[in-house]
Design an enzyme around this catalytic site. Structure first.
Site, PDB file in Angstrom:
ATOM      1  N   LYS A 262     -11.983  -2.123   6.561  1.00 54.82           N
ATOM      2  CA  LYS A 262     -11.086  -2.918   7.385  1.00 54.82           C
ATOM      3  C   LYS A 262     -11.514  -2.901   8.858  1.00 54.82           C
ATOM      4  O   LYS A 262     -11.388  -3.896   9.531  1.00 54.82           O
ATOM      5  CB  LYS A 262      -9.639  -2.433   7.267  1.00 54.82           C
TER       6      LYS A 262
ATOM      7  N   TRP B 181       0.829  -1.213   0.000  1.00 58.94           N
ATOM      8  CA  TRP B 181       0.000   0.000   0.000  1.00 58.94           C
ATOM      9  C   TRP B 181       0.859   1.257   0.000  1.00 58.94           C
ATOM     10  O   TRP B 181       0.537   2.226  -0.682  1.00 58.94           O
ATOM     11  CB  TRP B 181      -0.989  -0.015   1.167  1.00 58.94           C
TER      12      TRP B 181
ATOM     13  N   ASP C 259      -1.820   6.525   6.355  1.00 62.42           N
ATOM     14  CA  ASP C 259      -2.836   5.570   5.907  1.00 62.42           C
ATOM     15  C   ASP C 259      -3.079   4.607   7.068  1.00 62.42           C
ATOM     16  O   ASP C 259      -2.243   3.763   7.372  1.00 62.42           O
ATOM     17  CB  ASP C 259      -2.314   4.833   4.663  1.00 62.42           C
TER      18      ASP C 259
END
Ligand SMILES: *Cc1c(COP(=O)(O)O)cnc(C)c1O
Length: 355
Positions: free
Chosen positions: A191, A100, A167
């Site tokens: 998530k 990511w 993030d």
């Protein structure tokens, strides 16, 4: 019976939230209308959006501190680009701790210079780099607090005057941090907060409006702030379910209370991974291990068929590792009960006994 859901994302949500959400789809607030068929400008929905935004700030301890919470679309993946659009003038610093982060770097490079301050790519991202320098002339520093795929997690963040962008898709609301250290936090809902389809962005307003480029409206945080996260039709259902999850978290005692349970779950599973000779953790350095996503392998791959059939028979779902790591990944997000981790540990011990 409901399965023990270790899915990495979309993932488990509290059962009581599912119940309320399904009721609202049929009849919302006693309106004899569905949540998903009323105007997003109606008072009933505006109240949902306002509440979700307020609860997000409250759980992070960021009310009345110059921050705004937004529920946007495009996933965390669009934030990789939006962050750069809104903040990158000359140069940005990125810590590369996994897939990511890597993707975030790729998007930022479209708009300016990127300095990779450190990377663990050479060892398939199985540790968190330390002792790196953040250049003091960077527009911002970007990091990924929890690496969902590799199972590593940052325990500390650099002391720097450069705005920190993080993030937090896979560990937001899972542990206490001094969130006022961050200038911008983003997290895809699926998530730890809600269904796929919305992304939480928490941004300190005074870092915005400093770049010289023209920013398209949909990519402009200031536009979304000025419209109270209603510039265009928001993802009404994902925002509603996120609000319910944030209410559930508050009833549970908030982030401090859930962190205790998350610590218990992680301790239970990692101690079995370390004790049981049939298993080994993917992340060697204990302090770098993620409390949300535990990655591990069998020490003897001949055990694979037997282990797989045992955990499936025990009602476990979503244990296969990401294809870039292999092995297994147990995602232990906020809504996963401690009992589910115990079921997994029991299966691991059963495998050992049957040998
Ligand atoms: C899942 C994930 C993403 C991607 O989220 P999308 O909503 O699918 O764009 C980004 N960052 C992290 C840390 C993730 O776990």
């Amino acid at each position: 019976m409901k399965k023990h859901n270790f899915s990495a994302g979309p993932c488990i949500l509290p059962q009581s939230v599912m119940q309320k959400a399904s009721e609202a789809v049929l009849n919302f607030n006693g309106l004899d209308l569905s949540l998903i068929e009323i105007s997003h400008r109606s008072k009933d929905f505006v109240d949902v959006m306002d509440k979700a935004r307020a609860l997000a700030l409250e759980h992070l301890g960021l009310q009345n501190k110059g921050y705004q919470a937004l529920f946007l679309q495009g996933g965390a993946s669009l934030e990789f680009l939006m962050v750069a659009y809104n903040l990158l003038e000359n140069k940005a610093a990125y810590l590369n701790t996994g897939t990511w982060s890597d993707k975030a770097i790729k998007e930022a490079k479209l708009l300016g210079d990127v300095v990779e301050v450190a990377s663990s790519k050479e060892s398939n991202f199985n540790y968190i780099p330390k002792n790196y320098e953040v250049p003091s002339n960077a527009d911002y520093f970007h990091c990924t607090s929890n690496n969902t795929i590799f199972g590593t997690q940052l325990q500390s963040f650099p002391e720097t005057n450069v705005p920190i962008v993080c993030d937090m898709s896979s560990d937001i609301f899972s542990r206490q941090l001094d969130f006022s250290k961050f200038a911008l936090i983003y997290a895809g809902a699926q998530k730890n907060m809600g269904p796929a389809g919305t992304t939480l962005v928490v941004v300190k307003e005074d870092i915005l409006g400093k770049v010289s480029r023209k920013i398209p409206s949909m990519l402009n945080y200031q536009v979304h702030i000025s419209k109270e996260s209603m510039f265009n039709t928001p993802a009404v259902f994902p925002v509603y379910v996120s609000m319910l999850t944030l209410e559930w978290l508050k009833d549970m005692g908030g982030v401090a209370a859930i962190e205790k349970i998350n610590n218990q779950k992680a301790a239970l599973l990692y101690s079995e991974i370390d004790r049981n000779p049939l298993f080994e953790g993917f992340v060697p350095n204990k302090e770098d291990r993620s409390k949300m996503n535990a990655t591990f392998n069998l020490t003897d791959n001949n055990q694979k068929d037997r282990f797989d059939s045992l955990w499936k028979a025990a009602g476990i779902n979503g244990l296969n590792g990401h294809r870039s790591v292999g092995g297994y990944r147990a995602s232990m997000y906020n809504a996963l009960p401690l009992e589910s981790v115990q079921v997994l540990v029991d299966v691991m011990q059963e495998l050992e006994r049957s040998n």
